[in-house]
Motif scaffolding. Structure first.
Motif, short mmCIF file in Angstrom:
data_model
loop_
_atom_site.label_atom_id
_atom_site.label_comp_id
_atom_site.label_asym_id
_atom_site.label_seq_id
_atom_site.Cartn_x
_atom_site.Cartn_y
_atom_site.Cartn_z
N GLU A 138 0.59 -1.07 0.18
CA GLU A 138 -0.07 -0.02 0.13
C GLU A 138 0.77 1.15 0.10
O GLU A 138 0.60 2.12 -0.50
CB GLU A 138 -1.12 0.00 1.23
CG GLU A 138 -1.99 0.95 1.12
CD GLU A 138 -3.12 0.94 2.07
OE1 GLU A 138 -4.00 2.05 2.34
OE2 GLU A 138 -3.17 0.07 2.94
N SER A 139 2.15 1.21 0.57
CA SER A 139 2.85 2.33 0.56
C SER A 139 3.43 2.50 -0.89
O SER A 139 3.41 3.90 -1.40
CB SER A 139 4.14 2.21 1.41
OG SER A 139 3.84 1.84 2.70
N VAL A 140 3.72 1.56 -1.51
CA VAL A 140 3.84 1.91 -3.02
C VAL A 140 2.76 2.20 -3.80
O VAL A 140 2.86 3.06 -4.70
CB VAL A 140 4.17 0.35 -3.70
CG1 VAL A 140 4.83 0.82 -5.01
CG2 VAL A 140 5.69 -0.07 -2.99
N TYR A 141 1.95 2.02 -3.46
CA TYR A 141 0.25 2.66 -4.13
C TYR A 141 0.21 3.78 -3.61
O TYR A 141 -0.33 4.73 -4.72
CB TYR A 141 -0.80 1.76 -3.52
CG TYR A 141 -2.19 2.57 -3.91
CD1 TYR A 141 -2.61 2.78 -5.31
CD2 TYR A 141 -2.89 2.91 -2.86
CE1 TYR A 141 -3.92 3.35 -5.58
CE2 TYR A 141 -4.03 3.31 -3.29
CZ TYR A 141 -4.47 3.80 -4.47
OH TYR A 141 -5.67 4.23 -4.63
N VAL A 142 0.49 4.32 -2.53
CA VAL A 142 0.45 5.76 -2.29
C VAL A 142 1.28 6.70 -3.01
O VAL A 142 1.02 7.71 -3.48
CB VAL A 142 0.24 5.88 -0.82
CG1 VAL A 142 0.54 7.22 -0.29
CG2 VAL A 142 -0.72 5.15 0.06
N LEU B 16 -3.26 4.39 4.58
CA LEU B 16 -2.04 4.00 4.68
C LEU B 16 -1.69 3.78 6.44
O LEU B 16 -0.93 2.83 6.71
CB LEU B 16 -1.08 4.62 3.93
CG LEU B 16 0.42 4.13 3.92
CD1 LEU B 16 0.82 2.53 3.38
CD2 LEU B 16 1.59 5.00 3.30
N THR B 17 -1.97 4.85 6.95
CA THR B 17 -1.48 4.90 8.25
C THR B 17 -2.20 3.78 9.15
O THR B 17 -1.68 3.00 10.19
CB THR B 17 -1.97 6.24 8.95
OG1 THR B 17 -1.26 7.21 8.23
CG2 THR B 17 -1.69 6.27 10.26
N VAL B 18 -3.59 3.49 8.89
CA VAL B 18 -4.53 2.31 9.58
C VAL B 18 -3.90 1.09 9.10
O VAL B 18 -3.37 0.09 10.02
CB VAL B 18 -5.95 2.61 8.89
CG1 VAL B 18 -6.37 1.04 9.14
CG2 VAL B 18 -6.65 3.53 9.37
N THR B 19 -3.11 0.85 7.99
CA THR B 19 -2.68 -0.41 7.57
C THR B 19 -1.11 -0.53 8.31
O THR B 19 -0.97 -1.62 8.65
CB THR B 19 -2.39 -0.39 6.06
OG1 THR B 19 -3.51 -0.11 5.21
CG2 THR B 19 -1.66 -1.77 5.70
N VAL C 108 -2.61 -1.06 -9.79
CA VAL C 108 -2.19 -2.50 -9.53
C VAL C 108 -1.70 -2.79 -7.96
O VAL C 108 -1.91 -3.93 -7.65
CB VAL C 108 -1.20 -2.95 -10.51
CG1 VAL C 108 0.12 -2.29 -10.40
CG2 VAL C 108 -1.10 -4.39 -10.37
N TRP C 109 -1.08 -1.84 -7.62
CA TRP C 109 -0.78 -1.88 -6.01
C TRP C 109 -1.69 -1.83 -5.13
O TRP C 109 -1.67 -2.55 -3.95
CB TRP C 109 0.59 -0.98 -5.87
CG TRP C 109 1.75 -0.93 -6.66
CD1 TRP C 109 2.04 -0.57 -7.64
CD2 TRP C 109 2.58 -1.93 -6.10
NE1 TRP C 109 3.20 -0.83 -7.95
CE2 TRP C 109 3.74 -1.82 -7.05
CE3 TRP C 109 2.69 -2.63 -5.03
CZ2 TRP C 109 4.93 -2.50 -6.99
CZ3 TRP C 109 4.07 -3.38 -4.95
CH2 TRP C 109 5.03 -3.47 -6.16
N ARG C 110 -2.93 -1.04 -5.57
CA ARG C 110 -4.14 -1.12 -4.67
C ARG C 110 -4.61 -2.48 -4.56
O ARG C 110 -5.29 -3.04 -3.62
CB ARG C 110 -5.06 -0.05 -5.11
CG ARG C 110 -6.40 0.07 -4.32
CD ARG C 110 -7.38 1.02 -4.80
NE ARG C 110 -7.89 0.23 -6.26
CZ ARG C 110 -8.60 -0.56 -6.57
NH1 ARG C 110 -9.31 -1.21 -5.60
NH2 ARG C 110 -8.95 -1.15 -7.62
#
Length: 524
Positions: free
Chosen positions: A39-43, A129-132, A49-51
């Motif tokens: 998810e960090s890469v997605y953000v 992302l913080t939640v994850t 695709v990362w999501r």
């Protein structure tokens, strides 16, 4: 005296439920951090695709987490059901980390798992992302507090026996918290969990690539797993060395049994690569040694000897005699709380009380134990050597294989040609069970190697069990095995169903269940 059959069945029941439970825990540890990385890469990139990767692996994480919760909660009830005297004797110390785990870690983890799944269209990218990451943190905090509790059982520090309450009580919680054995176990265990998560992601990604399905997701997942798995597998080896050093300092008998080391080894001690331990003859057959290695692992030096089993039995015999003195003084204190002389004697010898209790297996009036009974009680401090010897070597062998495996995977990933390596992808698929096998071996070594103690040097296992009837423990054992087997079948079926459907079918169903339109999720 408790029926020894009841004790052994109680041990078997806890072992089975614990090993069942720990099939789910390491995957939760590893997947949580890998999902956070994805998810960090997605953000950072905004690529959808990362999501999709985050959500797909999150679904598998959620299935595994639910099963882990179901199997984990039941385990704690066994302390009151099967190990009631253990709960009475050391509950003040052991209960505190378990309570903190529930309040600090489990609730944190469970709360943020809910937000992870249902917060996609309600939180910004950074908030989600913080939640994850907090979900991953909660997962690892759960492991921390559980392993602090278990580490105290391996090396009981920060507590003393109170003759007035007849219990062990905390006097230094910081010592319990920063117990060197617990800290070594924590970092080693979570690293093994990271390896498990990496192997899980890599094996399923290899499966998809072999089938020519979901290639974009599989290729990226494979690359993340290769890098994450290589770092984690190396850290397992490094931190395993730290665990070995902690054992040499605080659990000398366990270390000697793992090595099949009957005689004290002069410096620098060699590592026994192969042998056939003979416990009855107190020697090994067909030994193959690697010079210096054991000295470096156990003492981090070339000039310190390592005590063998026979020397440690002699030391234990002296502690059994000290335990007789402590027990006699304790009886005097119970008769007269103002007996100052008895308290002074007890204060000098209370740390040997647990060894004295080993005599309870042979007679109730342990002060009148014969020399033969004392000698036998000392011999009882030796765990069965052969299972420990071979299980340790199986675990280490798998560990080195995984380091090599992930190194090759990382190399292929850097060259971006792993899709062409059909043989390697098949090896990746069939290597999936290996981290679990190694982890279960590790727990067997940790717990079986502690015998005959429930709490090392403090409380014998046979003395910690509840006085249940044989039919009661048999009924609960059969019931737990049946329930846990059903849960495992459900877990495997759900996992296989989700993997078989793949992200193209799983994610739309997930988004529909969360009331999240596909376009809203992609823009969140």
């Amino acid at each position: 005296m408790i029926d020894q059959t009841v004790v052994e069945l109680s041990r078997l029941q806890f072992a089975l439920t614990a090993m069942y439970h720990f099939l789910f825990v390491p995957l939760t540890l590893g997947l949580s951090f890998m999902i956070a990385i994805m998810e960090s890469v997605y953000v950072m990139t905004g690529k959808d695709v990362w999501r999709r990767m985050t959500l797909f692996w999150g679904v598998l994480f959620g299935i595994n987490f639910a099963m882990g919760v179901g199997t984990g909660i039941v385990m704690e009830f066994q302390f009151g059901m099967n190990w009631s005297y253990y709960s009475h004797y050391v509950g003040d110390i052991f209960g505190a980390p378990l309570a903190i785990e529930g309040l600090m870690a489990f609730f944190l983890e469970a709360t943020f798992i809910g937000l992870f799944f249902f917060g996609w269209n309600r939180l910004s990218k950074v908030q989600h992302l913080t939640v994850t990451w907090l979900m991953a943190l909660g997962t690892n905090l759960s492991a921390l507090w559980i392993l602090i509790a278990n580490g105290w059982m391996q090396y009981p520090v920060g507590a003393v026996f109170n003759p007035e309450t007849m219990r062990m009580e905390v006097v230094d919680f910081a010592a319990v918290l920063f117990n060197p054995v617990a800290q070594a176990k924590f970092v080693h265990t979570v690293s093994a969990g990271y390896v498990t998560g990496a192997m899980f992601v890599m094996s399923i990604s290899a499966f998809y690539m072999l089938r020519g399905k979901h290639r974009d997701l599989a290729r990226r997942s494979f690359a993340v797993a290769a890098a994450f798995g290589l770092l984690a597998s190396i850290s397992v080896a490094v931190l395993g060395d730290e665990s070995g050093y902690a054992a040499s300092e605080h659990q000398k008998m366990k270390l000697a049994a793992i090595e099949g080391m009957w005689e004290t080894q002069p410096a620098p001690a060699s590592f026994t690569a192969f042998a056939i331990p003979d416990q009855q003859a107190q020697r090994n057959h067909y030994e193959v040694h690697i010079p210096y290695v054991m000295g470096l692992i156990a003492t981090r030096s070339l000039d310190q000897e390592i005590p063998g089993i026979l020397e440690l039995v002699e030391r234990a015999e002296q502690r059994v005699k000290g335990g007789q003195i402590a027990y006699a003084a304790l009886q005097r204190i119970r008769a007269d709380k103002n007996d100052v002389e008895a308290r002074e004697v007890f204060d000098r010898h209370w740390q040997d009380l647990g060894h004295g209790l080993l005599l309870k297996r042979y007679r109730d009036d342990i002060g009148n134990a014969t020399p033969e009974e004392i000698a036998q009680a000392a011999v009882d401090t030796v765990p069965t050597v052969a299972p420990l010897f071979w299980t340790f070597r199986a675990m280490v062998g798998i560990g080195f294989y995984l380091i090599g495996f992930f190194a090759v995977a990382f190399y292929f990933s850097c060259r971006n040609n792993f899709e062409d390596k059909k043989l390697f992808l098949k090896i990746a698929l069939w290597s999936l069970p290996l981290p679990w096998i190694a982890i279960e071996c590790g727990w067997f070594i940790a717990e079986y190697g502690r015998q005959p103690w429930a709490v090392d040097g403090v409380l014998p296992t046979f003395y910690a069990a509840s006085g249940l009837a044989l039919y009661e423990i048999l009924a609960s054992l059969i019931g737990f095995v049946a329930i846990y087997t059903v849960l495992m079948v459900i877990e495997i079926k759900l996992m296989l169903k989700a993997i078989g459907k793949g992200p193209d079918q799983v994610l739309p169903a997930l988004q529909a269940s969360m009331n999240v339109p596909a376009d809203a999720a992609s823009k969140s």
